[in-house]
Design an enzyme around this catalytic site. Sequence first.
Site: not given
Ligand code: UDP
Length: 312
Positions: A56, A98, A113, A144, A185
């Site tokens: 970690d 760190n 990143a 985040y 995602r």
């Molecule tokens: N999203 C969606 N259906 C899903 C997952 C995500 O419509 O099953 C939408 C989410 O609400 C956002 C976009 O897709 O508007 C991208 O989401 P992700 O979690 O991939 O990453 P973000 O760009 O929001 O960090």
Amino acid sequence: MRVLITGAAGFLGSHLTDAVLAEGHEVLGVDNLCTGSLDNLAHLEHEPRFEFLEQDICQPFDPGKVDYVFNFASPASPADYMRLGIETLMVGSAGTRNILEIAAKYQARFLHASTSECYGDPDEHPQTEAYWGNVNPIGPRSVYDEAKRFSEALVTAYCRYRNVDTRLVRIFNTYGPRLQANDGRVISNFMTQALRGDDLTIYGDGGQTRSFCYVSDEIDGILTLSRSDEHTPVNIGNPSEWTILDCANAVKKVTGSSSKIVFHPLPQDDPTQRQPDITKARTLLGWEPKIDLETGLKLSLDYFRSSIEAVA
Ligand code: UDP
């Protein structure tokens, strides 16, 4: 060179590890495996130039002499960082510090990143690096967004006050093989849903936009930036902007799926639009992405097929 990569078992970290090894360097990969997976590094088991340390980065450690440091450790999918909120804040603050201390000690070059989330729910469109962002400091994404914004400030301070040779990449939505099929995602959800014949879940009305970069383009941009002397942030992403509804239809087309599209409530503070202005990357680095969304989805098909088979 001996290269330290934190977050090496993650999606981008593992692809970066492969790319740095392919250039002939040695890699020490570090990860605490809170979201990363050793499966992403399994093919390196017999690679003598690769070493793995389960660690970690919020706890100080000494990797020995390193020449270059890539700091990629952090939960990164919204579902993961909301589940691991405090860990995410800590890795972006104590953890980044760190790793900057390691770079200072060994006079190693450093690349961090960062993310398009620094722009929050942007009211400037597309986003250039000069835009300061529109971030809710206490919303569900703040663990985040603010960790990454603090990291940018810390990296810049180590450059300014401690002469560390730093770079900051603002990474936009990236996808491809090794994106965890269950990370929540949009591309992982849509691909697995389409391949299983389940409903594709759109959050909100699907009118919100994202701009998706295929992983090999992203890694190529990051490595090109790593060789430059630019200390201020550089957007690396694909400027082709998609509504989430069009993205769902692209996934259906590529997978040949007849899944239905269903609509669920939009999560709080979900950015309504996101598109990188990559003029800086184009002019400074001569970099631009080459792979469009449909091509990248096709290149990801086998991976998502085998990940759903593995859990079936
Ligand atoms: N999203 C969606 N259906 C899903 C997952 C995500 O419509 O099953 C939408 C989410 O609400 C956002 C976009 O897709 O508007 C991208 O989401 P992700 O979690 O991939 O990453 P973000 O760009 O929001 O960090």
